[in-house]
Write a protein that holds these residues in place. Sequence first.
Motif, mmCIF file in Angstrom:
data_model
loop_
_atom_site.group_PDB
_atom_site.id
_atom_site.type_symbol
_atom_site.label_atom_id
_atom_site.label_comp_id
_atom_site.label_asym_id
_atom_site.label_seq_id
_atom_site.Cartn_x
_atom_site.Cartn_y
_atom_site.Cartn_z
ATOM 1 N N GLY A 43 8.532 0.360 13.884
ATOM 2 C CA GLY A 43 7.732 0.559 12.682
ATOM 3 C C GLY A 43 8.316 -0.059 11.429
ATOM 4 N N ARG A 59 8.037 -2.997 8.893
ATOM 5 C CA ARG A 59 7.044 -4.005 8.515
ATOM 6 C C ARG A 59 7.590 -5.053 7.551
ATOM 7 N NH1 ARG A 59 2.303 0.545 7.664
ATOM 8 N NH2 ARG A 59 1.845 0.836 9.885
ATOM 9 N N GLU A 78 6.503 -4.117 14.163
ATOM 10 C CA GLU A 78 5.894 -3.620 12.927
ATOM 11 C C GLU A 78 5.065 -2.358 13.169
ATOM 12 O OE1 GLU A 78 6.301 -8.127 12.502
ATOM 13 O OE2 GLU A 78 5.603 -6.727 14.052
ATOM 14 N N SER A 79 4.664 -2.103 14.406
ATOM 15 C CA SER A 79 3.718 -1.028 14.692
ATOM 16 C C SER A 79 4.418 0.296 14.953
ATOM 17 C CB SER A 79 2.871 -1.403 15.906
ATOM 18 O OG SER A 79 3.664 -1.379 17.086
ATOM 19 N N PRO A 80 3.767 1.426 14.622
ATOM 20 C CA PRO A 80 4.345 2.733 14.948
ATOM 21 C C PRO A 80 4.539 2.938 16.443
ATOM 22 C CG PRO A 80 2.595 2.963 13.315
ATOM 23 C CD PRO A 80 2.551 1.536 13.798
ATOM 24 N N GLN A 140 -2.061 2.124 15.271
ATOM 25 C CA GLN A 140 -0.785 2.489 15.877
ATOM 26 C C GLN A 140 -0.113 1.336 16.605
ATOM 27 O OE1 GLN A 140 -3.832 3.237 16.915
ATOM 28 N NE2 GLN A 140 -3.889 4.161 18.963
#
Length: 642
Positions: free
Chosen positions: A95, A97, A88-90, A354
Motif C-alpha cells: 500500500g 503509493r 501501490e494497492s491495499p 483494493q
Amino acid sequence: MSRQEGRRPRAPQRRDGPAASQRGTPVTPSRHRDLPASRQDGSYPRPQLVRAGWADLCGPWDFAFGAAQDPDTVPTFNRTIEVPFPPESPASGIGDRAYHPVVWYRRTVGPRELDDAGERGPGRRVLLHLGAVDQVADVWVNGHHVGHHEGGQAPFTCDVTAALGPGETHELLVRAQDDPNDVSMPRGKQDWRERPHSIWYHRTTGIWQPVWLETVPAAHVEELALTPDVPAGAVDLELRLSAAAEPDLTVRVRVEHDGELLAEGSARALRRDLRLRLDLARQHDGQQDAELLWSPEHPTLLDVTVEVLRRGRAVDVVRSYTGLRSVGATARRFMLNDRPYFVRSVLEQGYWPQSHLAAPSAAALRREVELIKALGFNAARVHQKAEDPRFLFWADRLGLLVWGETANAYAFDARAVTHLTTEWAALVRRDRSHPCVVTWVPLNESWGVPHAAHDPAQRHYGLALAHLTRALDPTRPVVSNDGWEHTDSDIWTVHDYTPDGATLRARYGTPGAIGELLDGLGPAGRRMRLTTEPDRGQPVMLTEFGGVSLAPASDPDAWGYSTARDAADLRARLTEIFDAVNACAPLAGYCYTQLADTGQETNGLLTADREPKLPLGELRAIIAGDDDAPAGPADEDAHPGR
C-alpha cells in the motif's frame, strides 16, 4: 531502461531469512484434465490454451524497493507482498503509493510446485509464465538470468529448465522497472503525478497478473489462434510449435459441441508454423447453420482439442475453444453475424479500490461481466487497458461484446512509437481468438498523437497502427483514434459529454446532422476526421457520453462531467440522456461513461465496490429503453447479484 547491457544483479544473500514461499504457504493447483476449455472454472491464466496441470505461484513473495540510481543491486528483502497485486494497492499488503521506479520480488519454488506444474522427466521443459509486469522486467532463477521483457500489459514466458539444476528448492527473482515520469511508455490511466488528479488513477507497478509454472514436452504448442469463417462454415487454425519441426510430428485437431464431433483434421508439421482449415459439415445446411452462431444472446462456444503426435503417440495435448461469429461495419450499421446489431456498451476501467488494475480475484472478473449484462448492456469498452484474459473468457462464455483497447503513451517520439507498436501487436495476437472481441482501438482521444491535425508524422503513426492491426487481424473493425481526429476508421466514433438530451437529439438525430458533424468539428472542438478519403458508409457511434457523478458535496475530490444532487436527480439525468441517445436512429451504438466509480471519478453507475446507485432493475430499464431487457448472463450457474 536504466541498466548496463550484459550485467546481472548478484545472487541475493540469505541474510534476511527464508523466502516468504518457504514459510508454510500452501500452493493452490488447479486441474483441467478432462474439462472442455469452454467449461473451465475461470482460474486458468491462459484460457484459450489449456493444459492439464499448472502451478499457481501467486500468494506471498518477499518484496523490496530498489534504488533507481543502482537498479542492478539486489536490496535486502524486508517486506512481504501478495502477488499479483501491485505494491501501490491495499490488497498487496504494501500500500505504498509514492514513486518507486524499481521493485524486487523473491520466492522459492520447490518439489510441490514442480509436481503441480505437470509431468516431469527427460526432454520435458519447465516454463515460467508472467501474465503482466509493469513495465520492464528481468527474471532470474538460482542466480541465472532467464528472461527480459518490456511492456507492462503483454504476457511473457521464460524457459527455466537449465537454471533449475539438481536442487530441491529453487530461488525465483523478479525485478520490475517503471519510471513514473516516463510519458513515452504506454501509461493509460496511471497518473504521472504522485497524487491522482482529474481522470487519472494511482499507478500500478510490477507484477499485476498471475505468475505460474507448467511443464511441457520439447515439442509443444507455443501459440494457437482460431478464426471462424461463418459464410464458409469453417474454422481456420494457426499454430506455432516450440521448435523446428521434426519429420515424424503430426498435429491433429478436433472441434466439438456438447459431445458432437463437428470437424476433425490433421496435418504433418513440416515447419514450426502450421495452418489448417477445419470444415464444419453441419454448417452447410442453411436451415440450421444459425444454431451454433455465437452472440451475446446465445454465447455458444465450440471446444477445440489439439494434439501434437509423434509416430501416432500424443506428446502434447492442449484444449481451446472458439465461437462462430462474424463482425463488420457497413451501411451505417454494426453487423454481427451479417445482421444489424445495436451496440449498448459501457466504459470499463477495470480498476478496483483494493487491487487497482489487478482483479481482486478470478471470481471478480466473472462478476464484472455479470454485472455489465445485468445492467442491460451487451458490450464493454475496456478503457486504456488490456484486460486479464480471464475477463475475456467470461465475456466469451456469458455473452458480452468487448472492444479491445490498450494503454496509450502521452508523448510522441521514436520511443513511444516503438513501445506501443510492439506491445499492441503482442496484445492483438494474444486476444484475436476470443469471439467476444469485436473491435480494436489502438488510440484514444489523440493520446500520444496530440498534434495529429498539424503533424503529418503523427497522422502517419495513427494510420500505421490501424493498418498494422488489420494486417494482424483483418476480421474485425478498427477504430484508428476513438473520439475524434480519425485517420482511417471502420467506425466513426464521437465523444460527447453534454448533459442535455435535446442537444444530443439535435446532433445525432438525423443523417444530415451527423454528416455535418463528421465534416467539421466535434463537441470537444477537435476535427472529427483527418482524412480526405470518401466516407464509405461507416457506422457512427457515441462511444463516450454521460459521465454523471453522484457524490457528497462535501467530497472536494469527487469528479464527473456533470453532477447529480441525489438519487432522484441521477435517475432524471440518466433517463434524459439515455432516452435521447436511444431515440437517435442514425446511431449504430453507444458507450456510456462509466461502469463503476474509480478513484476520484465518481461518475459510475455502480460504486467503486460495485453496488448499484439505483436499483438494478431501474438502471436496466433506463439503459435498454424498456422493461424487458435481458436480466443477465445466459449461463445456468450465473450469479449477477453476488
